[in-house]
Design a protein around this motif. Structure first.
Motif, PDB file in Angstrom:
ATOM      1  N   ALA A  50       0.837  -1.205   0.000  1.00  0.00           N
ATOM      2  CA  ALA A  50       0.000   0.000   0.000  1.00  0.00           C
ATOM      3  C   ALA A  50       0.870   1.253   0.000  1.00  0.00           C
ATOM      4  O   ALA A  50       0.596   2.218  -0.732  1.00  0.00           O
ATOM      5  CB  ALA A  50      -0.939  -0.008   1.203  1.00  0.00           C
ATOM      6  N   THR A  51       1.920   1.246   0.802  1.00  0.00           N
ATOM      7  CA  THR A  51       2.834   2.385   0.878  1.00  0.00           C
ATOM      8  C   THR A  51       3.539   2.593  -0.456  1.00  0.00           C
ATOM      9  O   THR A  51       3.641   3.716  -0.960  1.00  0.00           O
ATOM     10  CB  THR A  51       3.867   2.169   2.000  1.00  0.00           C
ATOM     11  N   TYR A  52       4.006   1.501  -1.039  1.00  0.00           N
ATOM     12  CA  TYR A  52       4.696   1.552  -2.330  1.00  0.00           C
ATOM     13  C   TYR A  52       3.773   2.148  -3.398  1.00  0.00           C
ATOM     14  O   TYR A  52       4.173   3.044  -4.147  1.00  0.00           O
ATOM     15  CB  TYR A  52       5.139   0.138  -2.724  1.00  0.00           C
ATOM     16  N   MET A  53       2.549   1.660  -3.480  1.00  0.00           N
ATOM     17  CA  MET A  53       1.626   2.130  -4.514  1.00  0.00           C
ATOM     18  C   MET A  53       1.275   3.609  -4.316  1.00  0.00           C
ATOM     19  O   MET A  53       1.203   4.369  -5.282  1.00  0.00           O
ATOM     20  CB  MET A  53       0.359   1.270  -4.536  1.00  0.00           C
ATOM     21  N   ALA A  54       1.058   4.016  -3.067  1.00  0.00           N
ATOM     22  CA  ALA A  54       0.717   5.413  -2.803  1.00  0.00           C
ATOM     23  C   ALA A  54       1.887   6.332  -3.172  1.00  0.00           C
ATOM     24  O   ALA A  54       1.683   7.401  -3.768  1.00  0.00           O
ATOM     25  CB  ALA A  54       0.343   5.592  -1.330  1.00  0.00           C
ATOM     26  N   TYR A  55       3.096   5.921  -2.833  1.00  0.00           N
ATOM     27  CA  TYR A  55       4.272   6.724  -3.168  1.00  0.00           C
ATOM     28  C   TYR A  55       4.495   6.739  -4.680  1.00  0.00           C
ATOM     29  O   TYR A  55       4.752   7.786  -5.275  1.00  0.00           O
ATOM     30  CB  TYR A  55       5.491   6.168  -2.434  1.00  0.00           C
ATOM     31  N   ARG A  56       4.373   5.591  -5.293  1.00  0.00           N
ATOM     32  CA  ARG A  56       4.575   5.451  -6.738  1.00  0.00           C
ATOM     33  C   ARG A  56       3.640   6.384  -7.508  1.00  0.00           C
ATOM     34  O   ARG A  56       4.041   6.998  -8.499  1.00  0.00           O
ATOM     35  CB  ARG A  56       4.337   3.998  -7.146  1.00  0.00           C
ATOM     36  N   ASP A  57       2.409   6.495  -7.037  1.00  0.00           N
ATOM     37  CA  ASP A  57       1.427   7.334  -7.720  1.00  0.00           C
ATOM     38  C   ASP A  57       1.801   8.819  -7.707  1.00  0.00           C
ATOM     39  O   ASP A  57       1.297   9.593  -8.518  1.00  0.00           O
ATOM     40  CB  ASP A  57       0.042   7.142  -7.108  1.00  0.00           C
ATOM     41  N   GLN A 109      10.732  -2.436   7.862  1.00  0.00           N
ATOM     42  CA  GLN A 109      11.746  -1.396   7.686  1.00  0.00           C
ATOM     43  C   GLN A 109      11.625  -0.729   6.317  1.00  0.00           C
ATOM     44  O   GLN A 109      11.734   0.496   6.199  1.00  0.00           O
ATOM     45  CB  GLN A 109      13.149  -1.987   7.862  1.00  0.00           C
ATOM     46  N   ARG A 110      11.384  -1.531   5.292  1.00  0.00           N
ATOM     47  CA  ARG A 110      11.255  -0.974   3.931  1.00  0.00           C
ATOM     48  C   ARG A 110      10.017  -0.098   3.819  1.00  0.00           C
ATOM     49  O   ARG A 110      10.057   0.971   3.192  1.00  0.00           O
ATOM     50  CB  ARG A 110      11.223  -2.090   2.880  1.00  0.00           C
ATOM     51  N   ASN A 116       9.010   7.496   4.686  1.00  0.00           N
ATOM     52  CA  ASN A 116       9.887   8.649   4.874  1.00  0.00           C
ATOM     53  C   ASN A 116      10.169   9.343   3.548  1.00  0.00           C
ATOM     54  O   ASN A 116      10.179  10.573   3.482  1.00  0.00           O
ATOM     55  CB  ASN A 116      11.194   8.239   5.556  1.00  0.00           C
ATOM     56  N   LEU A 117      10.406   8.573   2.495  1.00  0.00           N
ATOM     57  CA  LEU A 117      10.629   9.164   1.179  1.00  0.00           C
ATOM     58  C   LEU A 117       9.393   9.924   0.712  1.00  0.00           C
ATOM     59  O   LEU A 117       9.492  11.019   0.153  1.00  0.00           O
ATOM     60  CB  LEU A 117      10.983   8.091   0.154  1.00  0.00           C
TER      61      LEU A 117
END
Length: 129
Positions: A50-57, A109-110, A116-117
């Motif tokens: 979920a974090t990856y997809m939100a950031y990616r967008d 951790q990831r 954070n990014l």
């Protein structure tokens, strides 16, 4: 007829695993601890995705491609690293617990790194928006 019975058996095993993990604060047997570790890994993995997809967008196409490459490399690193870190328990009853705990920790951790990014302040030279 064999396939439906196999699917039913698999479904029952999944339900049984979930029952073990219902109260992980009281996990006492190896099976219960394994189920709890699996549950934690599944939750951390869902959070990471979920974090990856939100950031990616939030990123442009080139940055999305870079992030995908980074994430694929990170997944390989995580898996290899955890296999190595848990190798002392290989073949033992705690092998699954050791591996899944490592995977869950690195996955958490990831997810934190990506959060954070995604929330970095403008002007931060390491900030990708």
């Amino acid at each position: 007829m064999k396939a439906p019975l196999s699917l039913l058996a698999a479904a029952l095993l999944l339900c049984a695993g979930s029952a073990f993990a219902a109260d992980c604060t009281k996990a006492a047997t190896q099976a219960e601890m394994n189920a709890c570790a699996s549950q934690t890994l599944t939750q951390n993995d869902a959070d990471l995705n979920a974090t990856y997809m939100a950031y990616r967008d939030k990123l442009n196409k080139a940055q999305q491609n870079q992030l995908r490459e980074v994430q694929l490399a990170w997944l390989k690193y995580r898996d290899l690293s955890c296999r190595f870190e848990s190798s002392a328990s290989a073949g033992g009853s705690a092998a699954s617990l050791a591996l899944q705990t490592c995977l869950a920790d690195k996955t958490r951790q990831r997810a934190d790194e990506l959060k954070n990014l995604a929330g970095c302040q403008e002007g931060d030279l390491n900030c990708v928006r």
